[in-house]
Design a protein around this motif. Structure first.
Motif, PDB file in Angstrom:
ATOM      1  N   LYS A 129       1.231  -1.415   0.184  1.00  0.00           N
ATOM      2  CA  LYS A 129      -0.019  -0.003   0.201  1.00  0.00           C
ATOM      3  C   LYS A 129       1.337   1.120  -0.232  1.00  0.00           C
ATOM      4  CE  LYS A 129      -2.583  -1.641   3.998  1.00  0.00           C
ATOM      5  NZ  LYS A 129      -3.027  -2.019   4.363  1.00  0.00           N
ATOM      6  N   ALA A 130       1.833   0.865   0.878  1.00  0.00           N
ATOM      7  CA  ALA A 130       2.849   2.513   0.675  1.00  0.00           C
ATOM      8  C   ALA A 130       3.629   2.770  -0.172  1.00  0.00           C
ATOM      9  CB  ALA A 130       3.892   2.067   2.202  1.00  0.00           C
ATOM     10  N   TYR A 131       3.633   1.613  -1.185  1.00  0.00           N
ATOM     11  CA  TYR A 131       4.678   1.371  -2.444  1.00  0.00           C
ATOM     12  C   TYR A 131       3.906   2.361  -3.286  1.00  0.00           C
ATOM     13  CZ  TYR A 131       6.172  -0.836  -6.831  1.00  0.00           C
ATOM     14  OH  TYR A 131       7.107  -1.091  -7.669  1.00  0.00           O
ATOM     15  N   VAL A 132       2.637   1.753  -3.404  1.00  0.00           N
ATOM     16  CA  VAL A 132       1.163   2.626  -4.610  1.00  0.00           C
ATOM     17  C   VAL A 132       1.553   3.835  -4.075  1.00  0.00           C
ATOM     18  CG1 VAL A 132      -0.799   2.574  -5.374  1.00  0.00           C
ATOM     19  CG2 VAL A 132       0.095   0.100  -5.017  1.00  0.00           C
ATOM     20  N   LYS A 133       1.320   4.092  -3.123  1.00  0.00           N
ATOM     21  CA  LYS A 133       0.703   5.099  -3.156  1.00  0.00           C
ATOM     22  C   LYS A 133       2.197   6.044  -3.210  1.00  0.00           C
ATOM     23  CE  LYS A 133      -0.653   8.600   1.411  1.00  0.00           C
ATOM     24  NZ  LYS A 133       0.372   9.378   0.875  1.00  0.00           N
ATOM     25  N   SER A 134       3.422   5.989  -2.979  1.00  0.00           N
ATOM     26  CA  SER A 134       3.924   6.384  -3.264  1.00  0.00           C
ATOM     27  C   SER A 134       4.922   6.775  -5.025  1.00  0.00           C
ATOM     28  CB  SER A 134       5.095   6.028  -3.029  1.00  0.00           C
ATOM     29  OG  SER A 134       6.096   4.627  -3.471  1.00  0.00           O
ATOM     30  N   LEU A 135       4.365   5.540  -5.583  1.00  0.00           N
ATOM     31  CA  LEU A 135       4.188   6.422  -7.158  1.00  0.00           C
ATOM     32  C   LEU A 135       3.010   7.205  -7.262  1.00  0.00           C
ATOM     33  CD1 LEU A 135       3.955   2.155  -8.483  1.00  0.00           C
ATOM     34  CD2 LEU A 135       5.738   3.690  -7.303  1.00  0.00           C
ATOM     35  N   ALA A 147      11.292 -11.763  -5.306  1.00  0.00           N
ATOM     36  CA  ALA A 147      10.295 -12.403  -5.577  1.00  0.00           C
ATOM     37  C   ALA A 147       8.914 -12.016  -5.941  1.00  0.00           C
ATOM     38  CB  ALA A 147      11.489 -13.103  -6.535  1.00  0.00           C
ATOM     39  N   GLY A 148       7.730 -11.817  -6.283  1.00  0.00           N
ATOM     40  CA  GLY A 148       6.881 -11.845  -5.611  1.00  0.00           C
ATOM     41  C   GLY A 148       5.630 -11.491  -4.903  1.00  0.00           C
ATOM     42  N   THR A 149       6.783  -9.877  -4.495  1.00  0.00           N
ATOM     43  CA  THR A 149       6.571  -9.193  -3.768  1.00  0.00           C
ATOM     44  C   THR A 149       5.716  -8.394  -4.621  1.00  0.00           C
ATOM     45  OG1 THR A 149       8.510  -7.963  -4.024  1.00  0.00           O
ATOM     46  CG2 THR A 149       8.132  -9.881  -2.002  1.00  0.00           C
ATOM     47  N   GLY A 150       5.932  -8.368  -5.658  1.00  0.00           N
ATOM     48  CA  GLY A 150       4.515  -7.429  -6.602  1.00  0.00           C
ATOM     49  C   GLY A 150       4.994  -5.840  -6.571  1.00  0.00           C
ATOM     50  N   LYS A 151       6.028  -5.689  -6.202  1.00  0.00           N
ATOM     51  CA  LYS A 151       7.050  -5.021  -7.012  1.00  0.00           C
ATOM     52  C   LYS A 151       6.660  -4.117  -8.537  1.00  0.00           C
ATOM     53  CE  LYS A 151      11.042  -6.625  -6.566  1.00  0.00           C
ATOM     54  NZ  LYS A 151      10.664  -7.748  -6.197  1.00  0.00           N
ATOM     55  N   THR A 152       6.538  -5.026  -9.332  1.00  0.00           N
ATOM     56  CA  THR A 152       6.799  -4.994 -10.883  1.00  0.00           C
ATOM     57  C   THR A 152       5.506  -4.904 -11.143  1.00  0.00           C
ATOM     58  OG1 THR A 152       8.251  -5.947 -11.275  1.00  0.00           O
ATOM     59  CG2 THR A 152       7.349  -5.708 -13.400  1.00  0.00           C
ATOM     60  N   TYR A 153       4.483  -5.806 -10.557  1.00  0.00           N
ATOM     61  CA  TYR A 153       2.564  -5.517 -11.384  1.00  0.00           C
ATOM     62  C   TYR A 153       2.035  -5.295 -10.654  1.00  0.00           C
ATOM     63  CZ  TYR A 153      -1.841  -8.341 -11.500  1.00  0.00           C
ATOM     64  OH  TYR A 153      -2.972  -9.246 -11.692  1.00  0.00           O
ATOM     65  N   LEU A 154       1.906  -3.860  -9.214  1.00  0.00           N
ATOM     66  CA  LEU A 154       1.928  -2.894  -9.333  1.00  0.00           C
ATOM     67  C   LEU A 154       2.081  -1.902 -10.021  1.00  0.00           C
ATOM     68  CD1 LEU A 154       1.778  -3.691  -5.138  1.00  0.00           C
ATOM     69  CD2 LEU A 154      -0.714  -3.803  -6.804  1.00  0.00           C
ATOM     70  N   MET A 268       8.839   7.413 -13.206  1.00  0.00           N
ATOM     71  CA  MET A 268       9.880   6.798 -12.957  1.00  0.00           C
ATOM     72  C   MET A 268       9.783   5.696 -12.029  1.00  0.00           C
ATOM     73  SD  MET A 268      13.952   6.819 -14.686  1.00  0.00           S
ATOM     74  CE  MET A 268      13.294   7.393 -16.346  1.00  0.00           C
ATOM     75  N   VAL A 269       9.793   4.277 -12.239  1.00  0.00           N
ATOM     76  CA  VAL A 269       9.874   3.451 -10.814  1.00  0.00           C
ATOM     77  C   VAL A 269      10.815   2.752 -10.971  1.00  0.00           C
ATOM     78  CG1 VAL A 269       8.287   2.225 -10.113  1.00  0.00           C
ATOM     79  CG2 VAL A 269       7.091   3.764 -10.863  1.00  0.00           C
ATOM     80  N   ILE A 270      11.655   2.093 -11.026  1.00  0.00           N
ATOM     81  CA  ILE A 270      12.878   1.909 -10.579  1.00  0.00           C
ATOM     82  C   ILE A 270      12.322  -0.158  -9.370  1.00  0.00           C
ATOM     83  CG2 ILE A 270      15.215   1.240 -10.637  1.00  0.00           C
ATOM     84  CD1 ILE A 270      14.451   3.412 -12.290  1.00  0.00           C
ATOM     85  N   THR A 271      12.241  -0.604 -10.300  1.00  0.00           N
ATOM     86  CA  THR A 271      12.375  -2.304  -9.330  1.00  0.00           C
ATOM     87  C   THR A 271      13.763  -3.648  -9.369  1.00  0.00           C
ATOM     88  OG1 THR A 271      11.234  -3.770 -10.967  1.00  0.00           O
ATOM     89  CG2 THR A 271      10.193  -2.522  -9.534  1.00  0.00           C
ATOM     90  N   GLY A 272      13.561  -3.675  -8.384  1.00  0.00           N
ATOM     91  CA  GLY A 272      14.829  -5.145  -8.532  1.00  0.00           C
ATOM     92  C   GLY A 272      14.751  -5.509  -7.016  1.00  0.00           C
ATOM     93  N   ASP A 273      15.843  -6.690  -7.326  1.00  0.00           N
ATOM     94  CA  ASP A 273      16.315  -7.886  -6.028  1.00  0.00           C
ATOM     95  C   ASP A 273      17.811  -7.558  -5.998  1.00  0.00           C
ATOM     96  OD1 ASP A 273      15.707  -9.556  -4.333  1.00  0.00           O
ATOM     97  OD2 ASP A 273      15.049 -11.403  -5.368  1.00  0.00           O
ATOM     98  N   ARG A 274      17.220  -6.981  -5.082  1.00  0.00           N
ATOM     99  CA  ARG A 274      19.470  -7.412  -4.233  1.00  0.00           C
ATOM    100  C   ARG A 274      19.803  -8.238  -4.377  1.00  0.00           C
ATOM    101  NH1 ARG A 274      19.284  -2.480   0.029  1.00  0.00           N
ATOM    102  NH2 ARG A 274      17.972  -3.810   1.036  1.00  0.00           N
ATOM    103  N   THR A 275      19.397  -9.869  -4.432  1.00  0.00           N
ATOM    104  CA  THR A 275      19.246 -10.904  -3.968  1.00  0.00           C
ATOM    105  C   THR A 275      20.058 -11.957  -5.410  1.00  0.00           C
ATOM    106  OG1 THR A 275      17.707 -12.382  -3.556  1.00  0.00           O
ATOM    107  CG2 THR A 275      18.506 -10.789  -1.370  1.00  0.00           C
ATOM    108  N   GLN A 276      19.346 -11.260  -6.369  1.00  0.00           N
ATOM    109  CA  GLN A 276      19.206 -11.757  -7.985  1.00  0.00           C
ATOM    110  C   GLN A 276      19.696 -11.434  -9.239  1.00  0.00           C
ATOM    111  OE1 GLN A 276      15.473 -12.807  -8.661  1.00  0.00           O
ATOM    112  NE2 GLN A 276      15.022 -14.462  -7.422  1.00  0.00           N
ATOM    113  N   ILE A 277      21.289 -11.057  -8.062  1.00  0.00           N
ATOM    114  CA  ILE A 277      22.516 -10.461  -9.549  1.00  0.00           C
ATOM    115  C   ILE A 277      22.910 -11.322 -10.694  1.00  0.00           C
ATOM    116  CG2 ILE A 277      24.328  -8.314  -9.908  1.00  0.00           C
ATOM    117  CD1 ILE A 277      23.322  -7.791  -6.812  1.00  0.00           C
TER     118      ILE A 277
END
Length: 330
Positions: A129-135, A147-154, A268-277
């Motif tokens: 919810k906080a993420y969507v509001k910030s967008l 992965a799987g936390t909805g970053k890209t989808y939202l 602009m939205v930047i999404t990523g997972d620091r554990t999957q480089i």
């Protein structure tokens, strides 16, 4: 020896039998999930549900059921993902408010909804919810987490919402075409054929929000673009909603190049997972650099997710937690 007293069952009554059917799920699947997670027994008779077991677990099960029923009363659906999310969050973290707005709504209880052509999208956790509001509130926002936390989808949902609302003229979705074990040159076809498999998650998200014919037409008209990060060089992205996915695989130079494409009227939205480089060993991730350099700049939002925000299969959250625990011990 006297046997320990058996706790009285918790009895709930739900007045609308039609909603109760949805609450229980197909073949009582939702009740079974609650029973398994909390080690309680749930018995349904008519419009009453009895919960038997440890008093604390029975109370939590009752909280989950009451929260889910309130969702149904508010005109929302209950799917397995909502049940799993509530069980992880302790029983009362899913919004129950009713629809009250246009593209996005935030009312008492911080209810957030995103409306697209095909469906209504609702963030399921506080971080989402906080993420969507910030967008909606910031011209540049980062979503960082597993992965799987909805970053890209939202992010794509918000982009479609702003596009159909007339707030932007274009949607531009991009990813670094970084191989995870297989080289682009080994794949058959021309450049588009080689690149499209890397972009498929973005196509999948768009297909969830826009009818197929409309999406195809918008792509043909270049009002929606899906392209590798390398194709962004030299462009100025104005009046557009721009998403860079898998940003952990952008180099520092690529990230700087992309961020400086931001033009007037754009977000602009930047999404990523620091554990999957997947970058070559010794190459600095542009996501890590951006996080370090930009955190103090006003109007740039950084949003973080954990395994508790995973909205895929419950096992995904458990897998992420196991890897996090192992890396902590290393």
């Amino acid at each position: 020896m006297t046997a320990a007293p058996v706790a009285d069952p918790v009895v709930l009554e739900f007045p609308d039998n039609r909603l109760l059917i949805d609450l229980c799920g197909a073949y009582d699947a939702h009740l079974a999930a609650i029973e398994k997670a909390l080690e309680v027994q749930i018995v349904r008779r008519g419009n009453q549900v009895s919960i038997m077991g440890d008093p604390d677990a029975s109370t939590q099960a009752a909280s989950v059921l009451n929260t889910l029923y309130a969702r149904l009363e508010g005109g929302r659906t209950v799917e397995q993902a909502e049940v799993d999310s509530l069980l992880r969050m302790g029983g009362s973290d899913v919004d129950t408010g009713t629809r009250a707005g246009d593209q996005i709504e935030m009312n008492i209880g911080e209810t957030v909804e995103i409306h697209t052509r095909k469906k209504r999208v609702e963030p399921r956790t506080e971080a989402q919810k906080a993420y969507v509001k910030s967008l909606f509130d910031n011209e540049l926002a980062f979503g960082i987490g597993p992965a799987g936390t909805g970053k890209t989808y939202l992010a794509v949902a918000v982009g479609v919402s702003m596009f159909i609302g007339g707030h932007v003229d274009r949607i531009i979705l991009s990813r670094p075409a970084v191989e995870a074990g297989e080289k682009l040159g080994y794949l058959p076809g021309d450049m588009k054929d080689k690149v499209d498999p890397y972009m498929q998650p973005l196509y999948d998200a768009l297909n969830d929000f826009l009818p197929g014919k409309q999406l195809a037409k918008l792509i043909e008209e270049k009002r929606i673009e899906i392209a590798p990060l390398a194709f962004m060089r030299g462009r100025t992205l104005s009046n557009a909603f721009v998403v860079l996915d898998e940003a952990q695989n952008a180099t520092s130079m690529q990230m700087k190049m992309f961020l400086t494409r931001l033009g007037e009227g754009s977000r602009m939205v930047i999404t990523g997972d620091r554990t999957q480089i997947d970058l070559p060993r010794g190459t600095q991730s542009g996501l890590a650099d951006a996080e370090r350099l930009l955190k103090t700049i006003p109007k740039i939002s950084f949003n973080y997710f954990t395994s508790k925000d995973v909205v895929r299969h419950p096992l995904v959250a458990a897998i992420i937690e196991a890897y996090e625990a192992d890396s902590g011990q290393a």
